[in-house]
Structure formats: C-alpha cells, structure tokens
Enzyme design. Structure first.
Site, mmCIF file in Angstrom:
data_model
loop_
_atom_site.group_PDB
_atom_site.id
_atom_site.type_symbol
_atom_site.label_atom_id
_atom_site.label_comp_id
_atom_site.label_asym_id
_atom_site.label_seq_id
_atom_site.Cartn_x
_atom_site.Cartn_y
_atom_site.Cartn_z
ATOM 1 N N HIS A 59 0.444 -1.062 -0.088
ATOM 2 C CA HIS A 59 0.155 -0.188 -0.100
ATOM 3 C C HIS A 59 1.236 0.793 0.224
ATOM 4 O O HIS A 59 1.353 1.590 0.868
ATOM 5 C CB HIS A 59 -1.634 -0.173 1.364
ATOM 6 C CG HIS A 59 -1.700 1.328 1.124
ATOM 7 N ND1 HIS A 59 -3.569 0.692 1.699
ATOM 8 C CD2 HIS A 59 -2.145 1.905 1.252
ATOM 9 C CE1 HIS A 59 -4.054 1.956 1.054
ATOM 10 N NE2 HIS A 59 -3.741 3.224 0.904
ATOM 11 N N ASP A 304 1.115 3.214 3.700
ATOM 12 C CA ASP A 304 0.261 3.706 2.935
ATOM 13 C C ASP A 304 1.284 5.095 2.648
ATOM 14 O O ASP A 304 0.773 6.362 3.423
ATOM 15 C CB ASP A 304 -0.995 4.128 4.099
ATOM 16 C CG ASP A 304 -2.117 4.853 3.420
ATOM 17 O OD1 ASP A 304 -2.274 5.211 2.839
ATOM 18 O OD2 ASP A 304 -2.977 5.468 4.114
#
Length: 428
Positions: A59, A304
């Site tokens: 991610h 992320d």
C-alpha cells in the site's frame, strides 16, 4: 556483480534467527548457509547485521503521473529502497488513473524507466475512481495490474462492488478496499473522540470504517472473492474481520506502522502532520489493532506512504490533505516501539513485512530462498538515529515522527542482485 555477504544473521525456515552467509550470483540468491566460499564475488562483511528478505509494501502512493510535485516514481522508489523495501504496490489515485489500456501502459513504461525497486501497480475498480463505471479488469490484468482498488475513496455502490468482486474472482484477483461510508464521514479531519471535542473539530466516527467493511465482507462471501482491507484502524473493524475469518470468508487485512505506534492521545496539537486517513483512533482501538495483529486477524503491515508538500500541509489541520510519509521510518519505528518493548518478536516483525504480504497476494518475494531473485535488505539493529525529515529521499517530509530516536536502520538494499541503495560507509 556477484556478492558474498559474510557473518550475517537471518531468519531461517523454522522462524529462528541464526548465523549465516549469503551468496548472490547472476541476480539470484545462490546459497544461504554458514562458511560459504566463492570465487568471482565481492565479499561484504556485514559484521553480525540482519540479512532480511527485501521488505514488501502492498500500500503506497507514488503520485506519478499527475502529482509529481509531491513525489515521483524515481524519488518514491529510492525512498523505498532506503527504507529496505524491494517490492511495493502502487495505488491508482494518480492523474490519469490507471483505468484503461492507455493509462496502464503509460504507467508501466514510467515504472520500467524510473523505478529503483519492484513496483506492482494496482488497477482501478471504476473509471476515474468515480464509482459509476467499472473498468476492463481483463485488460488491466493482462497489462500487469497487481489487484483492483479505488483506494482513497470507498466504493459506495454495493451493486458495483459486488459486480467487481465477481469479476475479480473469475480472474483469481483480489479486490482491495479503502473503507469509508461517505454518509458518515461528517467532513471530519480527525477521529471523532477526545481530540476532536477538545479542539472543536469535525470527527470521523469509527463506525464509518467498520460498517463499510461489514458490508464488503458479506459481498465478498457472496462473490467468493479475495477481499483485502486497507489500513484497519478500529476495534469494531478488527472484530468484524475476525468473525469473517472464523466463518471462512476470504478476507485479509493490513495495518499501518503509525496506527500501531500512535493513538489520538499522542497528537500534541492540531498539527497537520498527524492528519491521516483513517485517523489516529482511541486507546481501545490501538489495543485492538495490536491484538488483531498477534492473533492473525490482521495479516500484515503496510505503510500507506502518502507524501505531500510542505505548503499543502501548512494549510492547517482542517484544510491540509490526509497522509504521512512512511517508507524511510517504518522498520526502525516498528523495531523500536514494538520489538524492543516486547510487544512482538523480531521474527514476527520480519514476517509481517515480508512473507505475510507476499504469501497473501501470491508474490514470489518475502523469503531468502535459493534460486529466487536477490531482493535483500541489510539492517543494523544496534544503530540508533533520530528521525530527521530533512534527510528523507522522498519529496514528502510530512511525518509526525520527527525527532524520535529509533534503532534498527536499513543500511543496504539489493534489488535483483544490484545495490539499489547503500548507507555511506555502513558496512566498512
């Protein structure tokens, strides 16, 4: 170039940290054993450092094309290499979105020309991530899409999500989701809790995430699709995912380093560098994330990585964009705050950042196996440094961890048998 790494330590197939040498020949791992000798190989004495599989991050946001003022494929992948990551999976919230042949081919060309590590791009679920028209999954898979997601926005239309899951299942592909119910977001910029109340800010309630996950899990069961939940942040979400796994539904999940290390109580002020989505939640949520990671409800850790410019983050917590950088701080943060404090073991941390994400998505990565591509990270577990955003290779300096002292820093990253990044004089 062939390399012989001497006097290292690694995690063997039994999950134990043991002494080893490692030989790299022709871009592949040729041998992992003690007391290796080899001609025609440069010998590198790692002097007891950890020889780990290259880290895998499913991610990340590389911003290119369209957001090169925040990050480029070149700067982002160099930052990834510095952080020890050798395989990263790039989210599709770029401009244009990789939602058709032309856009995916352009993205793959950019990756081939500029990337310092292995980059696997996601394909979008819907055209322009607008939620109304499904993309051509077959074409995107043919062009190398890693999985399908509209990350950054939750797919709000249940019929669209069900159709996407059915199509992905036929292709043996995963649907990956950023989970938010838009009617519950409340124009929030932080978690709906003590911090939002104290500062008079609109908050995003925990149920905004968990109710969306619950819906998607039932859709995934109906479609018999592998459904992966991005950046889990709430106690309710952990409970829903745990129950789904017990019921045999094909659901997997990730959690970020920042949600494992911080909660809303750690936000010192209305600082936009503490603004991310999902937001930092309460103490009970934080404890549930740790518990979920330890009991297998949460499968892996993903950064992320979300770089922004200083100007964007300077707009104040209500107007600044969500997100923090993650590549260059992930391992030392987790090693210092989880392993050193006895929350998880070093062996578990390695697994959460390597074999768990690789195995979940069927990638030939995450293990130091003879014959595999030599994707390797050398980590100095004793080295202590202060996190200094001015030294980041990422364009994004947006981190809440500036000034934190951490141990466990990558000092060399090898991708396909070539040195992608090396800390100056680290192995001398």
């Amino acid at each position: 170039m062939n390399y012989l790494f001497k006097n290292g330590r690694y995690m063997n197939e039994e999950g134990k940290i043991v002494a080893t040498d490692l030989l790299v020949q022709d871009g592949k791992i040729a041998k992992v054993a003690e007391n290796i000798t080899a001609d025609n190989a440069e010998v590198i004495d790692v002097n007891g450092k950890l020889i780990a599989p290259g880290l895998v991050d499913v991610h990340v946001h590389l911003r290119e094309p369209g957001g090169e003022h925040k990050e480029t494929i070149e700067t982002g992948t160099l930052a990834a290499a510095k952080g020890g990551f050798t395989t990263i999976c790039a989210m599709p919230n770029t401009r244009p979105v990789p939602d058709c042949r032309e856009h995916m081919e352009d993205l793959q060309k950019r990756i081939e020309e500029k990337a310092h590590v292995n980059v696997l791009p996601y394909g979008a679920i819907t055209v322009r991530q607008a939620g109304s028209e499904m993309t051509d999954f077959e074409t995107l898979k043919e062009l190398g899409a890693f999985a399908f997601t509209d990350d950054g926005v939750g797919v709000q239309d249940a019929s669209m999500m069900l159709a996407a899951m059915k199509r992905a299942a036929k292709l043996d592909m995963a649907v990956v989701a950023h989970c938010e119910e838009n009617t519950l977001i409340n124009k929030g910029c932080v978690h709906e809790g003590k911090f939002s109340e104290k500062h008079g800010l609109n908050g995003i309630p925990s149920v905004c995430e968990s109710v969306h996950i619950a819906r998607d899990i039932l859709l995934a069961e109906a479609a018999d699709c592998h459904y992966h939940v991005c950046h889990v942040s709430t106690k309710g979400s952990v409970r829903v995912i745990r129950d789904a796994k017990r019921a045999g539904i094909k659901v997997t999940a990730e959690v970020t380093p920042h949600h494992l290390v911080l909660c809303e109580d750690d936000i010192p002020s209305a600082d936009p560098n503490f603004k991310m989505n999902p937001p930092l939640r309460g103490k009970e949520d934080h404890a549930a994330l740790i518990e979920g990671l330890l009991d297998g409800t949460i499968d892996m850790i993903a950064t992320d990585h979300a770089p922004h410019t200083a100007e964007e983050k300077a707009q104040g917590i209500e107007r600044a964009p969500f997100g923090i950088t993650g590549f260059e701080t992930a391992f030392p943060l987790l090693y210092t705050n989880l392993v050193k404090k006895g929350v998880i073991t070093l062996e578990q941390l390695i697994q959460f950042l390597t074999e768990k994400p690789a195995d979940t998505f069927g990638l030939e990565a995450g293990r130091l196996k003879e014959g595999r591509a030599a994707d390797i990270t050398i980590i100095d577990l004793e080295q202590e440094e202060e996190i200094d955003p001015t030294t980041f290779l990422s364009k994004g300096k947006n981190t809440p961890f500036a000034g934190w002292k951490c141990q466990g820093w990558p000092v060399m990253t090898i991708v396909g048998g070539k040195i992608a990044w090396q800390k100056e004089s680290a192995l001398v």
